[in-house]
Design a protein around this motif. Structure first.
Motif, PDB file in Angstrom:
ATOM      1  N   SER A 121       0.853  -1.194   0.000  1.00 59.63           N
ATOM      2  CA  SER A 121       0.000   0.000   0.000  1.00 59.63           C
ATOM      3  C   SER A 121       0.886   1.240   0.000  1.00 59.63           C
ATOM      4  O   SER A 121       2.029   1.194   0.467  1.00 59.63           O
ATOM      5  N   PHE A 122       0.344   2.344  -0.525  1.00 60.73           N
ATOM      6  CA  PHE A 122       1.038   3.625  -0.460  1.00 60.73           C
ATOM      7  C   PHE A 122       0.452   4.506   0.648  1.00 60.73           C
ATOM      8  O   PHE A 122       0.762   5.693   0.731  1.00 60.73           O
ATOM      9  N   ASP A 123      -0.398   3.908   1.475  1.00 62.11           N
ATOM     10  CA  ASP A 123      -1.033   4.645   2.569  1.00 62.11           C
ATOM     11  C   ASP A 123      -0.296   4.343   3.885  1.00 62.11           C
ATOM     12  O   ASP A 123      -0.157   3.184   4.278  1.00 62.11           O
ATOM     13  N   GLU A 124       0.144   5.395   4.550  1.00 64.97           N
ATOM     14  CA  GLU A 124       0.939   5.235   5.761  1.00 64.97           C
ATOM     15  C   GLU A 124       0.216   4.445   6.845  1.00 64.97           C
ATOM     16  O   GLU A 124       0.800   3.588   7.510  1.00 64.97           O
ATOM     17  N   LYS A 172      -6.595   5.146  -5.068  1.00 66.88           N
ATOM     18  CA  LYS A 172      -5.426   5.967  -4.767  1.00 66.88           C
ATOM     19  C   LYS A 172      -4.137   5.167  -4.926  1.00 66.88           C
ATOM     20  O   LYS A 172      -3.156   5.640  -5.520  1.00 66.88           O
ATOM     21  N   ASP A 173      -4.125   3.937  -4.394  1.00 68.60           N
ATOM     22  CA  ASP A 173      -2.950   3.078  -4.536  1.00 68.60           C
ATOM     23  C   ASP A 173      -2.654   2.785  -6.002  1.00 68.60           C
ATOM     24  O   ASP A 173      -1.501   2.829  -6.450  1.00 68.60           O
ATOM     25  N   LEU A 174      -3.698   2.470  -6.767  1.00 67.87           N
ATOM     26  CA  LEU A 174      -3.508   2.137  -8.178  1.00 67.87           C
ATOM     27  C   LEU A 174      -3.020   3.336  -8.975  1.00 67.87           C
ATOM     28  O   LEU A 174      -2.158   3.204  -9.860  1.00 67.87           O
ATOM     29  N   ASP A 175      -3.552   4.515  -8.683  1.00 66.02           N
ATOM     30  CA  ASP A 175      -3.114   5.722  -9.398  1.00 66.02           C
ATOM     31  C   ASP A 175      -1.619   5.951  -9.201  1.00 66.02           C
ATOM     32  O   ASP A 175      -0.895   6.269 -10.149  1.00 66.02           O
ATOM     33  N   ILE A 176      -1.161   5.800  -7.964  1.00 67.01           N
ATOM     34  CA  ILE A 176       0.262   6.002  -7.679  1.00 67.01           C
ATOM     35  C   ILE A 176       1.103   4.961  -8.412  1.00 67.01           C
ATOM     36  O   ILE A 176       2.115   5.288  -9.054  1.00 67.01           O
TER      37      ILE A 176
END
Length: 375
Positions: A121-124, A172-176
């Motif tokens: 994940s790109f979420d902290e 959001k993860d996929l966009d990044i």
């Protein structure tokens, strides 16, 4: 398309979802690497001598915890006892926090040509929830560093459908990931295994799995989003751009032989499955004594065929009915014609006398369909 898999069982810490074999101490690293090289030597006759290997895969655990010289030693041993194809895929699984510029350059120089990076994940907050050792910033930065060093074959792992997750978070993860310019992505629903921190929390009522219908919605969104971005879903959990399929994993799904080296690694020669001891001490002791560090499971023709159906049906190539007829002398087309016709009317699959392929709707029910087609 045969390949070799190395299981590197070292990790900085235990992720809350992981039930793979690992240890959090490097204390016996040198001894274990020595024994892994010995296992390669002892199993040098596993493949026909004229066969060139198409892939070497370093998985784990966290192989990127090792130094480049450690990986180089294993590769040198492989080249000594086996023939590697000129353009063989050599993959290293890595965690973002290990991938400094110096380490990336060293991995590139010893011959690693593909990285599989465990982003998740790109979420902290999600990373903390999963007990990952890297930060969201490190996740992005390591991909950019890898590309700068020369790695153009980059795969990222993401996890979705975890408790309380949403489509917005997945998007959001996929966009990044998409904007980072990768050519391969593996996306998995969170599976809560019993002997994990999450499994223990679930048992005690402190954690609830995401409802199946919400997980299915996220899966459908994932597929649509990645397809619009130019990714092909070539296996249920794997997506590639411009045909950048994972050579090593594709061989698994197509029932090709593979050799597994290291504690807990598995091998398959087309008839038998070899399961290495999942204890480092037991594995090393057996090799020191000159004993086999594995047990052998002889698979019946029925078991081999069912395994093939289960894995091949998950791919864009589907299940090869001609192969089944020639190899197992079993006419799956004739035996299951009515069932296949019913599934086709429900738009779950397409079939003819040569193959069976799942539709997008069918991929949501892949395991159930495979089970009903078992011999």
């Amino acid at each position: 398309m045969s390949g070799i898999y190395f299981h590197i069982p070292f990790c900085k810490q235990a992720c809350h979802y992981c039930d793979f074999h690992f240890v959090t101490s490097l204390r016996h690293k040198e001894k274990l690497l020595e024994m892994m090289q010995k296992e390669v030597r002892l199993r040098k006759q596993f493949f026909p001598t004229t066969q060139a290997l198409q892939s070497v895969y370093f998985g784990g655990g966290t192989p990127s915890l090792l130094e480049a010289k450690d990986i180089a030693g294993l590769l040198k041993t492989v080249r000594k006892y086996f023939t590697l194809a000129p353009k063989a895929e050599i993959t290293l699984e890595a965690n973002p926090d290990d991938l400094t510029e110096d380490k990336l350059r060293q991995f590139w120089e010893i011959g690693i040509n593909r990285l599989s990076i465990g982003i998740q994940s790109f979420d902290e907050q999600v990373l903390k929830f999963m007990n990952r050792s890297h930060s969201a910033a490190e996740a992005r930065a390591c991909v950019e560093r890898a590309r700068a060093v020369g790695f153009n074959r980059l795969s990222l792992d993401l996890i979705y459908a975890y408790p309380n997750s949403t489509i917005a978070a997945l998007e959001k993860d996929l966009d990044i990931a998409i904007n980072l310019g990768i050519d391969h992505l593996s996306a998995y629903t969170l599976t809560i295994e019993p002997k994990t921190a999450f499994g223990n929390a679930l048992k005690k009522g402190r954690l609830q799995e995401l409802e199946e219908d919400l997980a299915a919605e996220q899966f459908s969104f994932l597929v649509e989003k990645l397809e619009k971005a130019g990714f092909e879903q070539y296996e249920i959990s794997n997506f590639a751009k411009n045909g950048a399929y994972a050579v090593h994993n594709t061989a698994y799904w197509q029932e090709k032989p593979y050799l597994g080296i290291g504690a807990s690694a598995h091998s398959y020669d087309g008839k038998e499955r070899f399961v290495n001891f999942d204890n480092n001490h037991k594995y090393m002791t057996a090799l020191e004594k000159g004993e086999k560090p594995y047990s052998i499971e002889t698979l019946s023709p029925q078991e081999r065929l069912n395994d093939y159906i289960l894995t091949s049906l998950r791919t864009i190539w589907g299940t090869d009915l001609v192969k089944i007829k020639n190899q197992w002398h079993y006419d799956l087309y004739q035996k299951n014609f009515n069932l296949l016709s019913s599934y086709q009317k429900q738009n779950l699959l397409t079939f003819d006398k040569t193959s069976i392929k799942l539709t997008k709707a069918g991929r949501l029910l892949a395991d159930e369909i495979a089970w009903r087609l078992f011999w």
